[in-house]
Design a protein around this motif. Structure first.
Motif, short mmCIF file in Angstrom:
data_model
loop_
_atom_site.label_atom_id
_atom_site.label_comp_id
_atom_site.label_asym_id
_atom_site.label_seq_id
_atom_site.Cartn_x
_atom_site.Cartn_y
_atom_site.Cartn_z
N LYS A 294 0.85 -1.19 0.00
CA LYS A 294 0.00 0.00 0.00
C LYS A 294 0.88 1.23 0.00
O LYS A 294 2.01 1.21 0.51
N THR A 295 0.38 2.30 -0.60
CA THR A 295 1.09 3.58 -0.57
C THR A 295 0.27 4.60 0.20
O THR A 295 -0.96 4.52 0.28
N TYR A 296 0.98 5.59 0.77
CA TYR A 296 0.36 6.65 1.56
C TYR A 296 1.05 7.96 1.23
O TYR A 296 2.27 7.98 1.01
N GLU A 300 0.11 10.93 5.87
CA GLU A 300 -0.60 9.83 6.51
C GLU A 300 0.36 8.81 7.11
O GLU A 300 0.05 7.62 7.23
N LYS A 303 -1.01 6.67 9.97
CA LYS A 303 -1.87 5.59 9.51
C LYS A 303 -1.04 4.41 9.01
O LYS A 303 -1.37 3.24 9.27
N ALA A 304 0.03 4.71 8.30
CA ALA A 304 0.91 3.65 7.81
C ALA A 304 1.50 2.86 8.98
O ALA A 304 1.57 1.62 8.95
N ASP A 307 -1.24 0.65 10.48
CA ASP A 307 -1.50 -0.50 9.62
C ASP A 307 -0.40 -1.54 9.75
O ASP A 307 -0.66 -2.75 9.80
N LEU A 319 5.66 5.45 1.70
CA LEU A 319 5.25 6.85 1.80
C LEU A 319 5.71 7.60 0.57
O LEU A 319 6.84 7.45 0.11
#
Length: 321
Positions: A294-296, A300, A303-304, A307, A319
Protein backbone atom coordinates in the motif's frame (compact mmCIF):
# COMPACT_ATOMS: atom_id res chain seq x y z
CA UNK A 1 4.26 6.11 -16.80
CA UNK A 2 7.74 5.59 -18.21
CA UNK A 3 10.93 6.17 -16.20
CA UNK A 4 11.68 9.29 -18.31
CA UNK A 5 8.22 10.75 -17.67
CA UNK A 6 8.52 9.93 -13.99
CA UNK A 7 11.93 11.63 -13.79
CA UNK A 8 10.61 14.76 -15.51
CA UNK A 9 7.76 15.06 -13.03
CA UNK A 10 10.11 14.54 -10.08
CA UNK A 11 12.60 17.06 -11.48
CA UNK A 12 9.82 19.63 -11.86
CA UNK A 13 8.71 18.99 -8.28
CA UNK A 14 12.31 19.35 -7.10
CA UNK A 15 12.65 22.70 -8.86
CA UNK A 16 9.45 23.99 -7.29
CA UNK A 17 10.45 22.81 -3.82
CA UNK A 18 13.99 24.20 -4.11
CA UNK A 19 12.53 27.70 -4.10
CA UNK A 20 11.72 27.17 -0.45
CA UNK A 21 14.29 26.94 2.33
CA UNK A 22 12.45 24.22 4.23
CA UNK A 23 11.12 20.76 3.58
CA UNK A 24 8.75 18.38 5.32
CA UNK A 25 10.13 15.55 7.47
CA UNK A 26 8.65 12.86 9.72
CA UNK A 27 10.01 12.95 13.28
CA UNK A 28 9.05 11.97 16.80
CA UNK A 29 10.07 13.53 20.11
CA UNK A 30 8.71 10.96 22.55
CA UNK A 31 8.26 7.19 22.64
CA UNK A 32 4.69 6.11 22.00
CA UNK A 33 2.08 5.08 19.46
CA UNK A 34 1.61 6.42 15.93
CA UNK A 35 0.14 9.59 17.43
CA UNK A 36 3.61 10.78 18.51
CA UNK A 37 4.69 11.15 14.89
CA UNK A 38 4.93 14.68 13.57
CA UNK A 39 5.52 16.23 10.18
CA UNK A 40 7.71 19.26 10.69
CA UNK A 41 9.31 21.92 8.53
CA UNK A 42 13.07 21.39 8.53
CA UNK A 43 15.93 22.94 6.57
CA UNK A 44 16.68 21.21 3.30
CA UNK A 45 19.90 19.26 4.08
CA UNK A 46 23.12 20.08 2.26
CA UNK A 47 25.20 17.12 1.09
CA UNK A 48 28.59 16.93 2.72
CA UNK A 49 31.79 15.60 1.23
CA UNK A 50 31.16 12.24 -0.42
CA UNK A 51 27.38 12.60 -0.23
CA UNK A 52 24.46 13.16 -2.59
CA UNK A 53 21.13 14.78 -1.90
CA UNK A 54 18.09 12.93 -3.19
CA UNK A 55 14.70 14.42 -3.98
CA UNK A 56 12.59 11.70 -2.39
CA UNK A 57 9.99 9.98 -4.57
CA UNK A 58 9.28 7.15 -2.13
CA UNK A 59 10.37 5.99 1.34
CA UNK A 60 9.25 2.81 3.06
CA UNK A 61 7.94 2.12 6.55
CA UNK A 62 10.01 -0.73 7.95
CA UNK A 63 9.79 -2.76 11.15
CA UNK A 64 12.66 -0.73 12.61
CA UNK A 65 10.70 2.51 12.20
CA UNK A 66 7.75 1.11 14.14
CA UNK A 67 9.90 -0.56 16.81
CA UNK A 68 12.06 2.51 17.45
CA UNK A 69 9.04 4.81 17.71
CA UNK A 70 7.36 2.39 20.12
CA UNK A 71 10.49 2.00 22.27
CA UNK A 72 11.02 -1.68 21.44
CA UNK A 73 14.47 -0.86 20.07
CA UNK A 74 16.24 1.52 22.41
CA UNK A 75 18.08 4.35 20.68
CA UNK A 76 20.32 6.17 23.13
CA UNK A 77 19.82 9.89 23.56
CA UNK A 78 16.49 10.41 21.78
CA UNK A 79 15.36 12.95 24.35
CA UNK A 80 18.76 14.67 24.27
CA UNK A 81 18.43 15.21 20.53
CA UNK A 82 14.98 16.73 20.82
CA UNK A 83 13.72 14.71 17.87
CA UNK A 84 14.55 11.69 15.76
CA UNK A 85 13.76 11.25 12.09
CA UNK A 86 12.51 8.02 10.57
CA UNK A 87 13.06 6.20 7.32
CA UNK A 88 16.04 4.36 5.87
CA UNK A 89 14.93 3.23 2.39
CA UNK A 90 14.88 5.98 -0.20
CA UNK A 91 14.18 6.15 -3.91
CA UNK A 92 14.26 9.37 -5.90
CA UNK A 93 16.43 11.55 -8.11
CA UNK A 94 19.83 13.03 -7.36
CA UNK A 95 19.33 16.72 -6.59
CA UNK A 96 22.79 17.88 -5.49
CA UNK A 97 26.34 16.52 -5.16
CA UNK A 98 28.67 17.07 -2.23
CA UNK A 99 32.36 17.84 -2.48
CA UNK A 100 34.42 15.17 -4.20
CA UNK A 101 31.42 13.43 -5.77
CA UNK A 102 31.42 13.02 -9.54
CA UNK A 103 28.34 10.84 -9.84
CA UNK A 104 25.67 9.77 -10.12
CA UNK A 105 24.75 12.88 -12.11
CA UNK A 106 22.00 15.24 -11.04
CA UNK A 107 18.63 14.01 -12.25
CA UNK A 108 19.61 10.32 -12.10
CA UNK A 109 17.01 8.02 -10.57
CA UNK A 110 18.65 6.19 -7.65
CA UNK A 111 17.95 4.10 -4.57
CA UNK A 112 19.87 4.01 -1.32
CA UNK A 113 19.74 3.84 2.43
CA UNK A 114 20.07 6.54 5.06
CA UNK A 115 22.55 5.01 7.51
CA UNK A 116 22.29 5.91 11.18
CA UNK A 117 19.93 7.95 13.34
CA UNK A 118 19.49 11.62 12.60
CA UNK A 119 17.14 14.50 13.24
CA UNK A 120 15.57 13.71 9.88
CA UNK A 121 15.61 10.49 7.86
CA UNK A 122 14.39 9.26 4.49
CA UNK A 123 10.74 10.00 5.28
CA UNK A 124 11.07 13.57 4.06
CA UNK A 125 11.08 15.63 0.89
CA UNK A 126 14.88 15.36 0.63
CA UNK A 127 17.43 12.92 2.04
CA UNK A 128 21.23 12.92 2.13
CA UNK A 129 23.01 9.62 1.47
CA UNK A 130 26.64 8.59 1.06
CA UNK A 131 27.36 8.53 -2.67
CA UNK A 132 29.10 5.15 -2.38
CA UNK A 133 25.89 3.69 -0.96
CA UNK A 134 23.52 4.52 -3.81
CA UNK A 135 22.76 2.61 -6.98
CA UNK A 136 20.98 3.57 -10.16
CA UNK A 137 17.33 2.56 -9.81
CA UNK A 138 15.96 -0.45 -11.71
CA UNK A 139 14.50 0.09 -15.18
CA UNK A 140 11.85 -2.59 -14.74
CA UNK A 141 9.93 -1.11 -11.78
CA UNK A 142 8.84 2.36 -10.74
CA UNK A 143 10.47 4.26 -7.88
CA UNK A 144 7.74 3.27 -5.42
CA UNK A 145 8.62 -0.40 -5.89
CA UNK A 146 12.34 0.39 -6.09
CA UNK A 147 12.15 1.91 -2.60
CA UNK A 148 11.53 -1.55 -1.14
CA UNK A 149 14.98 -2.80 -2.18
CA UNK A 150 17.77 -1.10 -0.15
CA UNK A 151 17.19 -2.18 3.46
CA UNK A 152 15.30 -5.43 3.03
CA UNK A 153 17.19 -6.87 0.07
CA UNK A 154 20.58 -5.91 1.51
CA UNK A 155 19.64 -7.38 4.92
CA UNK A 156 18.58 -10.64 3.28
CA UNK A 157 21.67 -10.71 1.07
CA UNK A 158 24.05 -10.07 3.95
CA UNK A 159 22.28 -12.63 6.13
CA UNK A 160 22.72 -15.30 3.48
CA UNK A 161 26.39 -14.37 3.18
CA UNK A 162 26.71 -15.11 6.91
CA UNK A 163 24.96 -18.45 6.44
CA UNK A 164 27.66 -19.39 3.90
CA UNK A 165 25.65 -22.39 2.74
CA UNK A 166 26.57 -24.53 -0.24
CA UNK A 167 24.32 -25.30 -3.21
CA UNK A 168 21.93 -28.06 -2.23
CA UNK A 169 21.99 -27.28 1.49
CA UNK A 170 18.62 -27.03 3.18
CA UNK A 171 17.89 -23.59 4.62
CA UNK A 172 14.93 -22.47 6.69
CA UNK A 173 13.69 -18.93 6.07
CA UNK A 174 11.40 -17.98 8.97
CA UNK A 175 9.15 -14.98 8.41
CA UNK A 176 9.38 -15.75 4.71
CA UNK A 177 6.29 -13.76 3.71
CA UNK A 178 7.69 -10.52 5.13
CA UNK A 179 9.82 -7.92 3.38
CA UNK A 180 13.22 -9.29 4.39
CA UNK A 181 12.13 -12.93 4.34
CA UNK A 182 10.64 -12.66 0.87
CA UNK A 183 13.89 -11.37 -0.58
CA UNK A 184 15.80 -14.07 1.35
CA UNK A 185 13.67 -16.81 -0.22
CA UNK A 186 14.38 -15.52 -3.72
CA UNK A 187 18.10 -14.98 -3.14
CA UNK A 188 18.52 -18.40 -1.49
CA UNK A 189 16.76 -20.11 -4.38
CA UNK A 190 18.94 -18.19 -6.85
CA UNK A 191 22.03 -19.37 -4.93
CA UNK A 192 21.01 -23.00 -5.41
CA UNK A 193 19.85 -23.70 -1.85
CA UNK A 194 16.90 -25.91 -0.99
CA UNK A 195 14.53 -23.36 0.53
CA UNK A 196 12.12 -24.28 3.31
CA UNK A 197 9.98 -21.20 3.86
CA UNK A 198 7.98 -20.71 7.06
CA UNK A 199 4.96 -18.43 7.40
CA UNK A 200 1.24 -18.62 8.09
CA UNK A 201 -0.73 -21.39 6.32
CA UNK A 202 -2.47 -18.84 4.11
CA UNK A 203 0.89 -17.71 2.70
CA UNK A 204 1.87 -21.05 1.19
CA UNK A 205 0.99 -20.04 -2.38
CA UNK A 206 2.94 -16.79 -2.06
CA UNK A 207 6.01 -18.60 -0.74
CA UNK A 208 6.01 -20.98 -3.67
CA UNK A 209 5.64 -18.05 -6.08
CA UNK A 210 8.74 -16.55 -4.47
CA UNK A 211 10.64 -19.77 -5.15
CA UNK A 212 10.38 -21.84 -1.98
CA UNK A 213 10.80 -25.59 -2.47
CA UNK A 214 8.75 -26.22 0.67
CA UNK A 215 6.22 -23.95 2.38
CA UNK A 216 5.58 -24.86 6.02
CA UNK A 217 3.67 -23.38 8.96
CA UNK A 218 4.78 -26.02 11.50
CA UNK A 219 8.44 -26.58 12.40
CA UNK A 220 7.98 -29.81 14.37
CA UNK A 221 10.32 -32.49 13.07
CA UNK A 222 11.94 -30.20 10.51
CA UNK A 223 15.70 -30.51 10.02
CA UNK A 224 17.84 -28.07 8.02
CA UNK A 225 21.51 -27.21 7.59
CA UNK A 226 20.98 -23.53 8.38
CA UNK A 227 18.26 -21.05 9.29
CA UNK A 228 17.73 -17.37 8.64
CA UNK A 229 15.21 -16.30 11.27
CA UNK A 230 13.64 -13.13 9.89
CA UNK A 231 10.51 -13.51 12.03
CA UNK A 232 12.21 -14.01 14.51
CA UNK A 233 11.02 -17.23 16.16
CA UNK A 234 14.10 -17.82 18.31
CA UNK A 235 14.19 -21.24 19.98
CA UNK A 236 11.60 -22.71 17.62
CA UNK A 237 13.73 -21.84 14.60
CA UNK A 238 17.12 -22.84 15.99
CA UNK A 239 15.68 -26.21 17.04
CA UNK A 240 15.40 -27.12 13.34
CA UNK A 241 19.14 -26.62 12.67
CA UNK A 242 21.37 -29.65 12.63
CA UNK A 243 24.29 -29.93 15.05
CA UNK A 244 27.11 -27.71 13.86
CA UNK A 245 24.86 -25.79 11.47
CA UNK A 246 24.30 -22.05 11.26
CA UNK A 247 21.57 -19.85 12.71
CA UNK A 248 21.24 -16.21 11.62
CA UNK A 249 18.68 -13.93 13.26
CA UNK A 250 17.35 -10.52 12.27
CA UNK A 251 17.24 -9.48 15.94
CA UNK A 252 20.41 -9.75 18.03
CA UNK A 253 18.41 -8.90 21.18
CA UNK A 254 16.36 -12.09 20.65
CA UNK A 255 19.32 -14.38 19.90
CA UNK A 256 18.81 -17.90 21.36
CA UNK A 257 21.47 -19.39 23.61
CA UNK A 258 24.38 -21.21 21.98
CA UNK A 259 23.74 -24.91 21.63
CA UNK A 260 24.84 -28.07 19.81
CA UNK A 261 27.80 -26.38 18.14
CA UNK A 262 25.53 -24.18 16.04
CA UNK A 263 27.18 -20.99 14.78
CA UNK A 264 25.16 -17.89 15.73
CA UNK A 265 25.19 -14.77 13.53
CA UNK A 266 23.28 -11.51 13.17
CA UNK A 267 23.55 -9.25 10.09
CA UNK A 268 24.45 -5.62 10.66
CA UNK A 269 22.92 -4.22 7.50
CA UNK A 270 25.51 -2.12 5.71
CA UNK A 271 24.96 0.16 2.76
CA UNK A 272 27.02 -1.23 -0.13
CA UNK A 273 26.34 0.61 -3.37
CA UNK A 274 28.25 -1.87 -5.53
CA UNK A 275 26.34 -4.85 -4.16
CA UNK A 276 23.09 -2.87 -4.25
CA UNK A 277 23.67 -2.36 -7.97
CA UNK A 278 23.96 -6.14 -8.36
CA UNK A 279 20.66 -6.58 -6.51
CA UNK A 280 19.09 -4.01 -8.84
CA UNK A 281 20.32 -6.10 -11.77
CA UNK A 282 18.60 -9.14 -10.25
CA UNK A 283 15.38 -7.15 -10.10
CA UNK A 284 15.69 -6.20 -13.76
CA UNK A 285 16.45 -9.82 -14.63
CA UNK A 286 13.30 -10.98 -12.84
CA UNK A 287 15.17 -12.91 -10.14
CA UNK A 288 13.91 -10.59 -7.38
CA UNK A 289 10.31 -9.46 -7.13
CA UNK A 290 9.48 -6.19 -5.41
CA UNK A 291 6.26 -6.09 -3.39
CA UNK A 292 4.28 -3.00 -2.40
CA UNK A 293 1.25 -3.60 -0.19
CA UNK A 294 0.00 0.00 0.00
CA UNK A 295 1.09 3.58 -0.57
CA UNK A 296 0.36 6.65 1.56
CA UNK A 297 1.01 10.35 1.22
CA UNK A 298 3.66 11.54 3.67
CA UNK A 299 0.93 13.23 5.71
CA UNK A 300 -0.60 9.83 6.51
CA UNK A 301 2.53 8.37 8.10
CA UNK A 302 0.69 7.69 11.38
CA UNK A 303 -1.87 5.59 9.51
CA UNK A 304 0.91 3.65 7.81
CA UNK A 305 2.47 2.89 11.22
CA UNK A 306 -0.89 1.77 12.62
CA UNK A 307 -1.50 -0.50 9.62
CA UNK A 308 1.98 -2.01 9.95
CA UNK A 309 1.52 -2.66 13.67
CA UNK A 310 -1.68 -4.62 13.04
CA UNK A 311 0.43 -7.22 11.21
CA UNK A 312 -0.28 -9.40 8.22
CA UNK A 313 1.26 -6.92 5.77
CA UNK A 314 2.48 -8.72 2.65
CA UNK A 315 4.79 -6.29 0.93
CA UNK A 316 6.08 -2.90 1.97
CA UNK A 317 4.13 0.16 3.02
CA UNK A 318 5.49 3.12 1.09
CA UNK A 319 5.25 6.85 1.80
CA UNK A 320 5.14 9.26 -1.12
CA UNK A 321 6.08 12.91 -0.36
Amino acid sequence: MTRNQESILIDQSSTERSKDSDMRAVVFRNIGGPEVLEIIEAPVPEPGAGQVRIKVAAATVNAADVSIRAGKLAIEGITDRGQLGLGWDVAGTVDALGAGVSGPAKGTAVIGMVSGFFEVGAQADYAVVDAEGVAVAPDSVDLVHAATIPVNAQTADQALALVAARPGDRILIAGAAGGVGGYAVQLARHAGLHVVAHARPGDAALLRELGAHEAVSDLDGLRVDAAFDAAPLGDAAISTVRDGGTYVTSRADLMPEAQRGIRLEEPDTKNDGARLAQLVKLVDEGVLTTRVAKTYPLTEVAKAHADFARGGVRGRLVLIP
